[in-house]
Design a protein around this motif. Structure first.
Motif, PDB file in Angstrom:
ATOM      1  N   VAL A 248      -5.114  28.279 -16.544  1.00 45.81           N
ATOM      2  CA  VAL A 248      -4.875  28.159 -17.981  1.00 45.81           C
ATOM      3  C   VAL A 248      -6.177  28.300 -18.751  1.00 45.81           C
ATOM      4  CG1 VAL A 248      -4.142  26.578 -19.819  1.00 45.81           C
ATOM      5  CG2 VAL A 248      -2.796  26.762 -17.720  1.00 45.81           C
ATOM      6  N   ALA A 249      -7.237  27.702 -18.223  1.00 45.95           N
ATOM      7  CA  ALA A 249      -8.536  27.779 -18.893  1.00 45.95           C
ATOM      8  C   ALA A 249      -9.040  29.220 -18.974  1.00 45.95           C
ATOM      9  CB  ALA A 249      -9.550  26.903 -18.151  1.00 45.95           C
ATOM     10  N   GLN A 250      -8.653  30.045 -18.004  1.00 45.76           N
ATOM     11  CA  GLN A 250      -9.096  31.437 -18.003  1.00 45.76           C
ATOM     12  C   GLN A 250      -8.317  32.290 -19.006  1.00 45.76           C
ATOM     13  OE1 GLN A 250      -8.924  32.917 -13.937  1.00 45.76           O
ATOM     14  NE2 GLN A 250      -9.811  31.022 -13.133  1.00 45.76           N
ATOM     15  N   GLN A 251      -7.012  32.025 -19.155  1.00 46.27           N
ATOM     16  CA  GLN A 251      -6.177  32.806 -20.074  1.00 46.27           C
ATOM     17  C   GLN A 251      -5.240  31.853 -20.826  1.00 46.27           C
ATOM     18  OE1 GLN A 251      -4.840  36.787 -18.512  1.00 46.27           O
ATOM     19  NE2 GLN A 251      -5.331  35.871 -16.545  1.00 46.27           N
ATOM     20  N   PRO A 252      -5.785  31.089 -21.749  1.00 43.74           N
ATOM     21  CA  PRO A 252      -4.974  30.046 -22.389  1.00 43.74           C
ATOM     22  C   PRO A 252      -3.896  30.558 -23.327  1.00 43.74           C
ATOM     23  CG  PRO A 252      -7.125  30.191 -23.420  1.00 43.74           C
ATOM     24  CD  PRO A 252      -7.172  31.074 -22.225  1.00 43.74           C
ATOM     25  N   LEU A 253      -4.129  31.618 -24.049  1.00 43.09           N
ATOM     26  CA  LEU A 253      -3.201  32.047 -25.087  1.00 43.09           C
ATOM     27  C   LEU A 253      -1.975  32.752 -24.536  1.00 43.09           C
ATOM     28  CD1 LEU A 253      -2.807  32.026 -28.137  1.00 43.09           C
ATOM     29  CD2 LEU A 253      -3.880  34.299 -28.202  1.00 43.09           C
ATOM     30  N   ALA A 254      -2.188  33.731 -23.664  1.00 40.71           N
ATOM     31  CA  ALA A 254      -1.081  34.558 -23.180  1.00 40.71           C
ATOM     32  C   ALA A 254      -0.726  34.305 -21.724  1.00 40.71           C
ATOM     33  CB  ALA A 254      -1.403  36.039 -23.365  1.00 40.71           C
ATOM     34  N   GLY A 255      -1.534  33.546 -21.008  1.00 38.86           N
ATOM     35  CA  GLY A 255      -1.228  33.231 -19.626  1.00 38.86           C
ATOM     36  C   GLY A 255      -1.530  34.364 -18.663  1.00 38.86           C
ATOM     37  N   THR A 256      -1.254  34.123 -17.404  1.00 35.46           N
ATOM     38  CA  THR A 256      -1.546  35.110 -16.366  1.00 35.46           C
ATOM     39  C   THR A 256      -0.539  36.249 -16.347  1.00 35.46           C
ATOM     40  OG1 THR A 256      -0.196  33.960 -14.718  1.00 35.46           O
ATOM     41  CG2 THR A 256      -2.502  33.290 -14.906  1.00 35.46           C
ATOM     42  N   GLY A 257       0.642  36.000 -16.920  1.00 31.65           N
ATOM     43  CA  GLY A 257       1.747  36.942 -16.806  1.00 31.65           C
ATOM     44  C   GLY A 257       2.757  36.398 -15.815  1.00 31.65           C
ATOM     45  N   PRO A 258       4.036  36.707 -15.992  1.00 34.56           N
ATOM     46  CA  PRO A 258       5.081  36.182 -15.102  1.00 34.56           C
ATOM     47  C   PRO A 258       4.901  36.605 -13.658  1.00 34.56           C
ATOM     48  CG  PRO A 258       5.931  37.945 -16.508  1.00 34.56           C
ATOM     49  CD  PRO A 258       4.580  37.610 -17.019  1.00 34.56           C
ATOM     50  N   GLY A 259       4.958  35.623 -12.767  1.00 39.32           N
ATOM     51  CA  GLY A 259       4.821  35.904 -11.347  1.00 39.32           C
ATOM     52  C   GLY A 259       3.413  36.133 -10.872  1.00 39.32           C
ATOM     53  N   GLN A 260       2.442  36.023 -11.765  1.00 38.68           N
ATOM     54  CA  GLN A 260       1.053  36.318 -11.416  1.00 38.68           C
ATOM     55  C   GLN A 260       0.244  35.062 -11.095  1.00 38.68           C
ATOM     56  OE1 GLN A 260       0.180  39.659 -11.169  1.00 38.68           O
ATOM     57  NE2 GLN A 260       2.380  39.817 -11.562  1.00 38.68           N
ATOM     58  N   ALA A 261       0.823  33.892 -11.264  1.00 41.74           N
ATOM     59  CA  ALA A 261       0.101  32.646 -11.030  1.00 41.74           C
ATOM     60  C   ALA A 261       0.164  32.276  -9.550  1.00 41.74           C
ATOM     61  CB  ALA A 261       0.681  31.530 -11.887  1.00 41.74           C
ATOM     62  N   ILE A 262      -0.907  32.545  -8.822  1.00 41.25           N
ATOM     63  CA  ILE A 262      -1.016  32.154  -7.425  1.00 41.25           C
ATOM     64  C   ILE A 262      -2.017  31.014  -7.355  1.00 41.25           C
ATOM     65  CG2 ILE A 262      -1.481  32.921  -5.084  1.00 41.25           C
ATOM     66  CD1 ILE A 262       0.885  34.306  -6.428  1.00 41.25           C
ATOM     67  N   LEU A 263      -1.587  29.873  -6.842  1.00 45.48           N
ATOM     68  CA  LEU A 263      -2.398  28.663  -6.871  1.00 45.48           C
ATOM     69  C   LEU A 263      -3.079  28.445  -5.525  1.00 45.48           C
ATOM     70  CD1 LEU A 263       0.367  26.516  -8.603  1.00 45.48           C
ATOM     71  CD2 LEU A 263      -1.489  27.768  -9.707  1.00 45.48           C
ATOM     72  N   PHE A 264      -4.412  28.512  -5.510  1.00 46.47           N
ATOM     73  CA  PHE A 264      -5.194  28.305  -4.295  1.00 46.47           C
ATOM     74  C   PHE A 264      -5.899  26.957  -4.376  1.00 46.47           C
ATOM     75  CE2 PHE A 264      -4.951  32.879  -4.888  1.00 46.47           C
ATOM     76  CZ  PHE A 264      -4.648  33.345  -3.628  1.00 46.47           C
ATOM     77  N   PHE A 265      -5.901  26.211  -3.269  1.00 42.71           N
ATOM     78  CA  PHE A 265      -6.665  24.967  -3.216  1.00 42.71           C
ATOM     79  C   PHE A 265      -6.860  24.572  -1.763  1.00 42.71           C
ATOM     80  CE2 PHE A 265      -2.182  23.925  -3.578  1.00 42.71           C
ATOM     81  CZ  PHE A 265      -1.985  22.946  -2.607  1.00 42.71           C
ATOM     82  N   VAL A 266      -7.822  23.695  -1.533  1.00 43.71           N
ATOM     83  CA  VAL A 266      -8.115  23.205  -0.190  1.00 43.71           C
ATOM     84  C   VAL A 266      -7.767  21.725  -0.148  1.00 43.71           C
ATOM     85  CG1 VAL A 266      -9.876  22.811   1.567  1.00 43.71           C
ATOM     86  CG2 VAL A 266      -9.975  24.865   0.122  1.00 43.71           C
ATOM     87  N   ARG A 267      -6.937  21.346   0.820  1.00 39.83           N
ATOM     88  CA  ARG A 267      -6.522  19.960   0.952  1.00 39.83           C
ATOM     89  C   ARG A 267      -7.327  19.287   2.055  1.00 39.83           C
ATOM     90  NH1 ARG A 267      -0.422  17.721   2.443  1.00 39.83           N
ATOM     91  NH2 ARG A 267      -0.990  15.507   2.514  1.00 39.83           N
ATOM     92  N   GLY A 268      -8.224  18.409   1.637  1.00 38.61           N
ATOM     93  CA  GLY A 268      -9.054  17.684   2.593  1.00 38.61           C
ATOM     94  C   GLY A 268      -9.859  18.635   3.461  1.00 38.61           C
TER      95      GLY A 268
END
Length: 434
Positions: free
Chosen positions: A313-333
């Protein structure tokens, strides 16, 4: 405040209502309508209902259409024109179901409410059966537990449908059959082990208490809640996938819970409370290792996915990433990197994919629904139940990706339409702009 009469002869549903009911049934059977065939079929049926009904334009319709245009346009800008179609169809299915229900007269509204409650009960029963007899596809294994998913194949979506149906069922005329229905809906919610479903149900009951009356709500809700506690506690041993199903225990618990849930059997109240409390405590103690994650509010994956979503959201707050383009990456522990497609919060999902503009439009649609419902006939039980049911879906949507399943949106839309304001002293609905 009284009940909505059910079981007496009413006008049959008009063609638009029948088409929406068909769309609802299609979505229930087709895994909630999540995949393309079910999504298309339910959308076509609801769309046909709107065409036949020919509702008048309103602020609600304009806002829904604006969001749909923004969704498709954002997908086109992102280079994937069709990627925005599912979101556009989702809002239009919700709006369409509401408009059709709003045009129904009082008798037809009661029939639509009965359909929502009845289908929700079938979802609950099929989920319970799937857990007891380990029906593949109708259960989902998580933390070593087989959770009821029914034909929707997603426990949390099944819980949302049943929770909305449960609060709606509480305002329908009490009878032996309706007592059983209320009990089975609550058992079905418990069988899903959906934390969000329980939270949404509790909030919905609170809203119902405000609109319907605390005393009336408690009188209707407490017996089936006690009975459901007994039945679900007896079901927990069977939910453990590393052990053989305890069919006899589950069936005995269901029968005992049904007896406890009978509101007119006063002699069962005290034993029912004791039995319910004892069963829940026993299940919690004996199966604490497996239930710990289901009774905890902690969800590390979802928390970290939310953090990753806010980064996008911080990267593209106004219009968003686009539908289906939000891929969430993270490292758990110390684990490897994890990838999630959904943030399990539809409001945040809309913000990520469609930006502030999309979220404002989505909230405007919701706001228009609530304002229009608030202008409805608030003294009627049906309005109270419908309003509470819509709140259930809205609350649950903050914890799961429910708006991706047409079945949930059709339920929410039907309940919204049931509570829309009336013309002609409440006998005819949906012909006036807000």
């Amino acid at each position: 405040m009284g009940d909505v009469a059910v079981g007496v002869r009413r006008d049959s549903l008009a063609l638009p209502g029948l088409l929406v009911v068909a769309g609802f049934a299609a979505a229930v059977v087709a895994q909630g309508g999540y995949y393309l065939p079910g999504r298309v079929l339910s959308a076509v049926l609801v769309g046909a209902a709107v065409v036949v009904a020919r509702p008048r334009p309103s602020v609600f319709v304009v806002l829904g259409g604006t969001f749909a245009v923004w969704a498709v346009g954002r997908g086109a800008v992102a280079g994937e024109l069709l990627s925005g179609v599912p979101a556009a169809v989702a809002v239009l299915v919700f709006v369409g179901a509401a408009l059709v229900a709003a045009q129904a007269d009082l008798g037809q509204r009661e029939l639509l409410a009965t359909v929502v409650v009845g289908v929700g009960t079938l979802v609950g029963v099929s989920g319970w059966v799937a857990v007891v007899w380990r029906v593949p596809g109708w259960t989902t294994v998580a933390e070593g537990l087989a959770r009821a998913a029914s034909t929707l194949t997603y426990p949390n979506a099944a819980a949302a449908v049943m929770a909305a149906a449960a609060v709606l069922a509480l305002v329908l005329k009490t009878s032996l059959l309706m007592n059983v229905v209320r009990f089975l809906l609550l058992v079905g919610i418990g069988a899903t082990m959906s934390r969000a479903g329980v939270i949404a149900l509790v909030v919905g009951l609170g809203v119902l208490a405000v609109l319907y009356g605390v005393g009336e709500t408690l009188k209707k809700a407490v017996p089936p809640l006690l009975g459901a506690a007994v039945a679900v506690a007896a079901l927990v041993p069977t939910m453990r996938v590393d052990e053989e199903p305890q069919v006899l225990l589950a069936v005995a618990g269901l029968i005992a819970g049904a007896l406890v849930s009978l509101p007119r059997a006063g002699k069962w109240v005290v034993p029912g409370v004791v039995l319910a409390a004892g069963a829940v405590v026993a299940a919690a103690v004996v199966f604490a290792d497996r239930l710990a994650t289901r009774i905890s509010f902690s969800s590390p994956d979802r928390s970290q996915a939310a953090d990753a979503a806010f980064d996008l959201v911080a990267q593209q707050p106004l219009a968003g990433t686009g539908p289906g383009q939000a891929i969430l990456f993270f490292v758990r522990g110390n684990d490897d990197a994890r990838v999630m497609r959904y943030v399990h919060n539809e409001y945040l999902q809309v913000l990520v994919e469609f930006g502030v503009v999309g979220l404002v439009l989505a909230l405007a649609v919701i706001g228009a629904v609530l304002v229009r419902m608030w202008g409805g006939k608030r003294s009627t039980p049906l309005h109270a139940g419908a309003f509470a049911a819509v709140v259930v879906v809205l609350v649950h949507s903050g914890f799961d990706f429910l708006w991706h399943l047409p079945v949930v949106l059709i339920v929410a839309g039907l309940c919204a339409g049931l509570g829309f304001p009336s013309t002609r002293d409440g006998m005819e609905e949906g012909t006036a702009t807000p």
